[in-house]
Write a protein that holds these residues in place. Structure first.
Motif, PDB file in Angstrom:
ATOM      1  N   VAL A 205       0.836  -1.198   0.000  1.00  0.00           N
ATOM      2  CA  VAL A 205       0.000   0.000   0.000  1.00  0.00           C
ATOM      3  C   VAL A 205       0.871   1.249   0.000  1.00  0.00           C
ATOM      4  O   VAL A 205       1.981   1.266   0.553  1.00  0.00           O
ATOM      5  CB  VAL A 205      -0.965   0.024   1.203  1.00  0.00           C
ATOM      6  N   TYR A 206       0.356   2.291  -0.642  1.00  0.00           N
ATOM      7  CA  TYR A 206       1.019   3.585  -0.710  1.00  0.00           C
ATOM      8  C   TYR A 206      -0.057   4.601  -1.048  1.00  0.00           C
ATOM      9  O   TYR A 206      -1.178   4.218  -1.452  1.00  0.00           O
ATOM     10  CB  TYR A 206       2.131   3.575  -1.771  1.00  0.00           C
TER      11      TYR A 206
ATOM     12  N   TYR B 138      -2.936   4.080  -3.816  1.00  0.00           N
ATOM     13  CA  TYR B 138      -2.569   2.824  -4.492  1.00  0.00           C
ATOM     14  C   TYR B 138      -3.727   2.184  -5.243  1.00  0.00           C
ATOM     15  O   TYR B 138      -3.513   1.354  -6.125  1.00  0.00           O
ATOM     16  CB  TYR B 138      -1.969   1.831  -3.494  1.00  0.00           C
ATOM     17  N   GLN B 139      -4.969   2.555  -4.930  1.00  0.00           N
ATOM     18  CA  GLN B 139      -6.113   1.954  -5.620  1.00  0.00           C
ATOM     19  C   GLN B 139      -6.709   2.859  -6.704  1.00  0.00           C
ATOM     20  O   GLN B 139      -7.617   2.443  -7.430  1.00  0.00           O
ATOM     21  CB  GLN B 139      -7.211   1.595  -4.608  1.00  0.00           C
TER      22      GLN B 139
END
Length: 339
Positions: free
Chosen positions: A260-261, A264-265
């Protein structure tokens, strides 16, 4: 350049005053396993309405008692739930927010006493209960439960309904080949795995004329699972059925490591929006106004959903407006503090 984050957004006759959406987040705060709204829910959601969030989507609300994630989930499986939900809606609307509710069934991820159900008798992980494979009767009853939940949501006065087809819960379990190993008309082919969601949407639309969202997990993070490209097909079918917006999340249908970052989605929302020509909402570690504005200005999504950031800061829209140099209305009672 005008800040798009604070521009209105109209969908099927419902106008949000801005593009900021509170993502549904379970509070696990109902008492006595009865699924009723408590004082906590009224305080929690109304605070974000005072904070000037454009749309508030109430947490995953179970359409059957068996479909709760936990014993303390909100419920909409009984007419007895309508009054509390109606009071909650009225409190949010008094502060200028539009209101949504996420209708849900936990499927194999229900952590409850007694039998739980799923498309196939496969546990989520080694610590989870093995569900019963749903019979045709179970499937029919579940479709009716979603329809009745939508009918109650309408009576409670919600502006928008979202169907929870993400995060490894029941509708997502049917969509993914990782959790759906059925050999009948509800399993196997892509069309068959979509069948339950198709029938739920059709049933809901017989009692609901307002905007309809569906939350999806657009990536299974597994070599044999679904990706955002697969969800273009599902989203196109949903659009044909009259779904107005896809709320794009990812993961949680099977245990997986997810890197995750910030944002990210967002790429999944962008892929589905462009591929299926349908409105989308982006969610996932969106924390700053500049980040949200980039998503909207570049037409990567139509709405921005915030989750944990709105737990940390109920007045995040005010914080965002200041960051973008935008003047927004504030509650009259707070004007002297927000000058």
């Amino acid at each position: 350049m005008e800040a798009k984050l604070f521009s209105p957004y109209t969908i099927k006759g419902v106008t949000l005053k801005n593009r900021i959406v509170m993502s549904p987040m379970c509070m696990y705060s109902s008492h006595n396993e009865d699924g009723h709204v408590q004082n906590w829910h009224q305080t929690h959601y109304t605070s974000r309405a005072v904070g000037q969030v454009g749309l508030i989507i109430v947490e995953a609300t179970a359409v059957t008692a068996q479909g709760r994630i936990s014993p303390r989930d909100l419920g909409i499986w009984s007419d007895d739930h309508i009054e509390g939900l109606q009071e909650l809606v009225n409190l949010m609307k008094e502060q200028g927010a539009k209101t949504g509710i996420q209708l849900a069934h936990a499927g194999r991820k229900a952590v409850l006493e007694g039998e739980i159900i799923a498309p196939s008798a496969i546990a989520f992980n080694e610590k989870s209960k093995t569900p019963k494979e749903m019979s045709k009767e179970d499937i029919s009853e579940t479709i009716v439960a979603f329809k009745n939940g939508a009918k109650r949501a309408a009576k409670a006065g919600f502006d928008i309904i979202e169907l929870h087809g993400a995060h490894g819960y029941l509708l997502n379990e049917f969509l993914s080949p990782l959790s759906n190993k059925r050999s009948d008309e509800y399993g196997g082919s892509v069309e068959n795995r979509y069948r339950l969601l198709r029938e739920v949407i059709d049933a809901v639309k017989t009692v609901w004329i307002g905007p309809l969202f569906v939350r999806v997990s657009a990536h299974d993070y597994h070599d044999e699972g679904l990706t955002a490209e697969d969800y273009i097909t599902f989203a196109a079918w949903m659009k044909e059925q009259g779904v107005d917006l896809i709320d794009v999340s990812s993961g949680a249908v099977v245990p997986a490591h997810i890197t995750v970052y910030p944002g990210y989605q967002v790429k999944y929302a962008e892929t589905i929006k462009n591929g299926a020509d349908i409105s989308t909402g982006a969610v996932g570690l969106i924390t700053s106004a500049i980040q949200a504005e980039e998503i909207l200005q570049n037409d990567r999504a139509d709405l921005v959903l915030l989750a944990r950031e709105l737990l940390r800061d109920p007045y995040w829209p005010r914080t965002a407006a200041k960051e973008l140099g935008v003047q927004i209305e504030s509650p009259q009672q707070y004007e002297r503090g927000w000058m």
